[in-house]
Design a protein around this motif. Structure first.
Motif, PDB file in Angstrom:
ATOM      1  N   SER A 245      12.141  -3.617  -9.558  1.00 20.66           N
ATOM      2  CA  SER A 245      12.035  -3.176 -10.948  1.00 20.66           C
ATOM      3  C   SER A 245      12.646  -1.832 -11.293  1.00 20.66           C
ATOM      4  CB  SER A 245      10.565  -3.182 -11.382  1.00 20.66           C
ATOM      5  OG  SER A 245      10.081  -4.492 -11.456  1.00 20.66           O
ATOM      6  N   VAL A 246      12.970  -0.972 -10.306  1.00 19.37           N
ATOM      7  CA  VAL A 246      13.797   0.196 -10.644  1.00 19.37           C
ATOM      8  C   VAL A 246      15.234  -0.019 -10.186  1.00 19.37           C
ATOM      9  CG1 VAL A 246      11.903   1.865 -10.600  1.00 19.37           C
ATOM     10  CG2 VAL A 246      13.285   1.543  -8.554  1.00 19.37           C
ATOM     11  N   ARG A 247      15.434  -0.998  -9.305  1.00 21.18           N
ATOM     12  CA  ARG A 247      16.785  -1.245  -8.798  1.00 21.18           C
ATOM     13  C   ARG A 247      17.578  -2.192  -9.696  1.00 21.18           C
ATOM     14  NH1 ARG A 247      14.996  -3.695  -3.563  1.00 21.18           N
ATOM     15  NH2 ARG A 247      13.002  -3.776  -4.681  1.00 21.18           N
ATOM     16  N   ILE A 248      16.955  -3.261 -10.141  1.00 23.03           N
ATOM     17  CA  ILE A 248      17.660  -4.236 -10.977  1.00 23.03           C
ATOM     18  C   ILE A 248      18.160  -3.605 -12.273  1.00 23.03           C
ATOM     19  CG2 ILE A 248      17.369  -6.353 -12.315  1.00 23.03           C
ATOM     20  CD1 ILE A 248      15.328  -7.199 -10.054  1.00 23.03           C
ATOM     21  N   PRO A 249      17.309  -2.936 -13.066  1.00 20.93           N
ATOM     22  CA  PRO A 249      17.817  -2.359 -14.309  1.00 20.93           C
ATOM     23  C   PRO A 249      18.841  -1.254 -14.079  1.00 20.93           C
ATOM     24  CG  PRO A 249      15.417  -2.092 -14.144  1.00 20.93           C
ATOM     25  CD  PRO A 249      15.865  -2.801 -12.918  1.00 20.93           C
ATOM     26  N   ALA A 250      18.703  -0.499 -12.987  1.00 23.15           N
ATOM     27  CA  ALA A 250      19.695   0.540 -12.694  1.00 23.15           C
ATOM     28  C   ALA A 250      21.059  -0.096 -12.464  1.00 23.15           C
ATOM     29  CB  ALA A 250      19.268   1.354 -11.483  1.00 23.15           C
ATOM     30  N   ALA A 251      21.095  -1.139 -11.636  1.00 18.23           N
ATOM     31  CA  ALA A 251      22.360  -1.823 -11.372  1.00 18.23           C
ATOM     32  C   ALA A 251      22.916  -2.466 -12.631  1.00 18.23           C
ATOM     33  CB  ALA A 251      22.170  -2.871 -10.278  1.00 18.23           C
ATOM     34  N   PHE A 252      22.052  -3.086 -13.430  1.00 22.66           N
ATOM     35  CA  PHE A 252      22.504  -3.773 -14.641  1.00 22.66           C
ATOM     36  C   PHE A 252      23.040  -2.805 -15.695  1.00 22.66           C
ATOM     37  CE2 PHE A 252      19.904  -8.002 -14.502  1.00 22.66           C
ATOM     38  CZ  PHE A 252      20.419  -8.259 -13.247  1.00 22.66           C
ATOM     39  N   CYS A 253      22.523  -1.574 -15.709  1.00 24.72           N
ATOM     40  CA  CYS A 253      22.877  -0.628 -16.771  1.00 24.72           C
ATOM     41  C   CYS A 253      23.779   0.510 -16.299  1.00 24.72           C
ATOM     42  CB  CYS A 253      21.616  -0.067 -17.425  1.00 24.72           C
ATOM     43  SG  CYS A 253      20.695  -1.301 -18.378  1.00 24.72           S
ATOM     44  N   GLY A 254      24.237   0.461 -15.044  1.00 20.50           N
ATOM     45  CA  GLY A 254      25.211   1.426 -14.575  1.00 20.50           C
ATOM     46  C   GLY A 254      24.675   2.814 -14.320  1.00 20.50           C
ATOM     47  N   ILE A 255      23.410   2.907 -13.872  1.00 26.38           N
ATOM     48  CA  ILE A 255      22.826   4.211 -13.553  1.00 26.38           C
ATOM     49  C   ILE A 255      22.366   4.210 -12.097  1.00 26.38           C
ATOM     50  CG2 ILE A 255      22.147   4.626 -15.956  1.00 26.38           C
ATOM     51  CD1 ILE A 255      19.223   3.990 -14.998  1.00 26.38           C
ATOM     52  N   PHE A 256      21.636   5.252 -11.702  1.00 24.74           N
ATOM     53  CA  PHE A 256      21.165   5.412 -10.327  1.00 24.74           C
ATOM     54  C   PHE A 256      19.645   5.247 -10.283  1.00 24.74           C
ATOM     55  CE2 PHE A 256      24.956   7.916 -10.981  1.00 24.74           C
ATOM     56  CZ  PHE A 256      25.723   7.701  -9.842  1.00 24.74           C
ATOM     57  N   SER A 257      19.151   4.838  -9.117  1.00 26.94           N
ATOM     58  CA  SER A 257      17.690   4.796  -8.949  1.00 26.94           C
ATOM     59  C   SER A 257      17.322   4.990  -7.492  1.00 26.94           C
ATOM     60  CB  SER A 257      17.103   3.481  -9.475  1.00 26.94           C
ATOM     61  OG  SER A 257      17.441   2.389  -8.642  1.00 26.94           O
ATOM     62  N   LEU A 258      16.066   5.362  -7.298  1.00 26.99           N
ATOM     63  CA  LEU A 258      15.489   5.517  -5.965  1.00 26.99           C
ATOM     64  C   LEU A 258      14.174   4.763  -5.915  1.00 26.99           C
ATOM     65  CD1 LEU A 258      15.290   6.889  -3.128  1.00 26.99           C
ATOM     66  CD2 LEU A 258      14.006   8.719  -4.278  1.00 26.99           C
ATOM     67  N   LYS A 259      14.065   3.812  -4.975  1.00 24.91           N
ATOM     68  CA  LYS A 259      12.799   3.129  -4.715  1.00 24.91           C
ATOM     69  C   LYS A 259      12.215   3.696  -3.424  1.00 24.91           C
ATOM     70  CE  LYS A 259      11.800  -0.342  -2.157  1.00 24.91           C
ATOM     71  NZ  LYS A 259      10.493   0.082  -1.564  1.00 24.91           N
ATOM     72  N   PRO A 260      11.222   4.555  -3.516  1.00 28.00           N
ATOM     73  CA  PRO A 260      10.586   5.046  -2.284  1.00 28.00           C
ATOM     74  C   PRO A 260       9.729   3.966  -1.626  1.00 28.00           C
ATOM     75  CG  PRO A 260      10.176   6.505  -4.168  1.00 28.00           C
ATOM     76  CD  PRO A 260      10.691   5.215  -4.704  1.00 28.00           C
ATOM     77  N   THR A 261       9.318   4.231  -0.425  1.00 24.16           N
ATOM     78  CA  THR A 261       8.310   3.411   0.234  1.00 24.16           C
ATOM     79  C   THR A 261       6.985   3.581  -0.516  1.00 24.16           C
ATOM     80  OG1 THR A 261       9.385   3.756   2.354  1.00 24.16           O
ATOM     81  CG2 THR A 261       7.085   3.046   2.406  1.00 24.16           C
ATOM     82  N   PRO A 262       6.230   2.501  -0.733  1.00 17.96           N
ATOM     83  CA  PRO A 262       4.912   2.677  -1.344  1.00 17.96           C
ATOM     84  C   PRO A 262       4.093   3.721  -0.578  1.00 17.96           C
ATOM     85  CG  PRO A 262       5.455   0.354  -1.185  1.00 17.96           C
ATOM     86  CD  PRO A 262       6.533   1.091  -0.442  1.00 17.96           C
ATOM     87  N   GLU A 263       3.339   4.504  -1.323  1.00 16.93           N
ATOM     88  CA  GLU A 263       2.454   5.551  -0.795  1.00 16.93           C
ATOM     89  C   GLU A 263       3.194   6.853  -0.480  1.00 16.93           C
ATOM     90  OE1 GLU A 263       0.100   3.905   2.372  1.00 16.93           O
ATOM     91  OE2 GLU A 263      -0.593   2.230   1.151  1.00 16.93           O
TER      92      GLU A 263
END
Length: 571
Positions: A245-263
């Motif tokens: 959910s932070v990776r898909i929209p970032a890729a679709f909209c041409g921006i950057f994102s970081l998904k950390p490990t839970p916790e």
């Protein structure tokens, strides 16, 4: 049994839309002609959205997070002028692309005034985010502000079915952390009903489309965040990720994102779907117009020592030395220094659903850039991703959609059409079946780790990270997102991941490949949905995946890969 409601859900949603628009200052409202003109556009980004903004506003909102914070700290810009610029741009973005669920511009400007005064009196900033406007996915509680999380039944409150007596009194821990670091919070962005879909559509404000190509989806579930950033209405925002959910929209909209490990980052007092399912937890993540913005966010919230207030957070401070060590292995251009190159795996396809031609080309561009920069690239053939996806998906539906339906009953709203095939109410899975799923999930994690370790024997060097598609397509035609396997596997493994933009779909370069023969019905549906004309202009991004709690490492690798890509493109 049919329940009766004092106010129909349609009326509640309509009133909410009216109230949100009413919070936009009159001088920022667009005319009916402007809105009609916007509705006819394919691409709303860049020159189009800028036609509604003054040059000084454009200058501010085109500046990324770190330079903005530096300018405010140095007195080159005030927090008030920066906040007003982003509030206006967000107001325009919402009017032309329907991306906000909550607006609190007045409170944001008041907060910015207080920050400017603090800096003037004390000669130093409140914290590392001093004066920076930050947007929030509508799962995070801000005192006095609704959190609907895409449910009509939550309108007028922020606690849903958990504890209505605490309405508007609770703040999420990460909200407090951002404020303590000097951030200015100014809006909350749209999400899909349930959060559990790679699109952004709810019964409150409808669908949020892709600003780069209005035929396509902005992704989800943090889709409102990505759409806002594509229109430069924010440079840094907070989302969540349980299936991409932070990776898909970032890729679709041409921006950057970081998904950390839970916790790694606090989820305390944030709203969530089926919050009792914590075997494979949702994680708080960051989205930005730059990798440096994601880095700034992670470093800032970890500086507050979130594990002290949230016992679920693992006490790992920000590790600058890890990031610096990786960056030291290459030049600023991404090219290897004399010494140790990166060793990167590359997953071209998962064997279940073939990537569309623009994704194939984007992956090839990244591979070429990595090789030209002097780094090692190895083909990645891990344990079957389909197994991991099936296990993960079973956890998402473990309660039989009870939590979803309990929230729908608050207003009587129906499931949105795209969810009706998946979230019909069923019996929860039995405890022993749940425990068996847990065992299978752990076995899958172990098998994946064993495969990762096995590639060290080739040359004595461990694989640093893996490059893979985010989805089998660029920004997708709404309703035609058939396969979440490329992101769900990373959630089952609890790995760290960053997304970088690569290119855009080009009908002149990405024609239909008539030689490919789909291997299953989902693959066929996905393959046959590709139309070069419709997909033209869709952003293409890739995800870079590292192991658990390697957020600093994956950020550094993403920086080097992105730099190598830019170096090739500028040559």
């Amino acid at each position: 049994m049919t329940l009766e409601y004092p106010i129909p859900w349609e009326a509640r949603a309509a009133k909410k839309r009216e109230d949100t628009l009413a919070k936009i200052p009159a001088e920022w409202r667009l005319s009916a002609a402007d809105l009609e003109f916007a509705a006819q556009q394919r691409d709303l980004t860049g020159p189009f959205v800028e036609r509604f903004l003054e040059p000084e506003v454009i200058d501010i909102v085109k500046t990324d997070s770190v330079p903005l914070v530096n300018d405010i700290r140095a007195g080159k810009r005030s927090a008030v002028e920066v906040t007003k610029a982003f509030c206006k741009t967000a107001a325009v973005a919402h009017q032309i692309n329907n991306c906000l669920l909550e607006i609190f511009f007045d409170a944001a400007i008041k907060r910015a005034e207080e920050l400017d005064e603090y800096l003037r009196v004390n000669g130093e900033p409140v914290g590392p985010l001093h004066g920076l406007p930050i947007s929030l996915k509508d799962q995070f509680h801000v005192k006095g502000v609704d959190t609907t999380m895409g449910y009509v039944g939550w309108i007028g409150g922020n606690m849903g079915i958990t504890d209505p007596s605490k309405t508007h009194q609770v703040e999420s821990q990460i909200t407090k952390e951002l404020l303590s670091c000097g951030a200015v919070l100014f809006c909350k962005t749209s999400v899909p009903q349930t959060l559990l879909i790679g699109d952004t559509y709810n019964n409150i404000i409808g669908r949020t489309l892709n600003p780069h190509n209005h035929h396509l989806s902005c992704g989800g579930s943090s889709g409102g965040e990505a759409a806002l950033m594509a229109l430069r209405g924010s440079t840094l925002g907070v989302g969540t990720d349980i299936g991409g959910s932070v990776r898909i929209p970032a890729a679709f909209c041409g921006i950057f994102s970081l998904k950390p490990t839970p916790e790694r980052v606090s989820y305390r007092d944030a709203a969530n779907t089926n919050p009792g399912q914590n075997t494979y937890r949702s994680t708080v993540g960051f989205m930005s117009t730059s990798l440096e913005g994601c880095e700034l966010a992670l470093k800032s919230v970890l500086s507050t020592r979130p594990w002290v207030q949230d016992p679920a957070v693992v006490p790992i401070p920000y590790r600058q030395e890890v990031l610096d060590d990786v960056l030291s292995r290459a030049e600023a251009s991404g090219k290897v220094k004399t010494g140790k190159p990166l060793k990167l795996g590359i997953l071209w396809r998962d064997g279940a659903v073939e990537p569309h031609p623009p994704i194939r080309r984007g992956m090839a561009m990244v591979a070429e850039a990595v090789k030209k920069a002097g780094h090692k690239l190895v083909d990645w053939n891990p344990p079957d991703h389909a197994v991991a996806q099936k296990i993960h998906y079973s956890f998402l539906l473990a309660d039989g959609a009870r939590d979803v339906h309990d929230n729908l009953l608050l207003s009587g709203e129906p499931l949105i059409a795209d969810l009706q095939a998946y979230f019909n109410l069923k019996d929860p899975i039995p405890l022993l079946e749940y425990q068996d799923l847990t065992v299978r999930g752990l076995a899958n994690e172990q098998a994946y780790s064993d495969y990762w370790n096995s590639l060290t024997a080739e040359d004595g060097q461990e694989v640093d990270a893996v490059i893979m598609p985010v989805a089998p397509h660029g920004a997708v035609i709404p309703g035609r997102y058939y396969h979440l396997g490329y992101t769900e596997v990373v959630n089952l493994l609890n790995y760290s991941a960053a997304v970088i933009p690569v290119t855009k779909a080009d009908k002149g370069l990405d024609g239909v490949d008539g030689t490919y023969k789909p291997v299953n019905e989902v693959d066929r549906a996905n393959w046959e949905s590709y139309d070069p004309e419709i997909y033209h202009g869709a952003p293409v991004g890739v995800q870079i995946v590292a192991r658990k709690f390697e957020e600093e490492k994956v950020l550094a690798i993403a920086k080097l890969v992105h730099a190598a890509l830019l170096d090739v493109q500028s040559a």
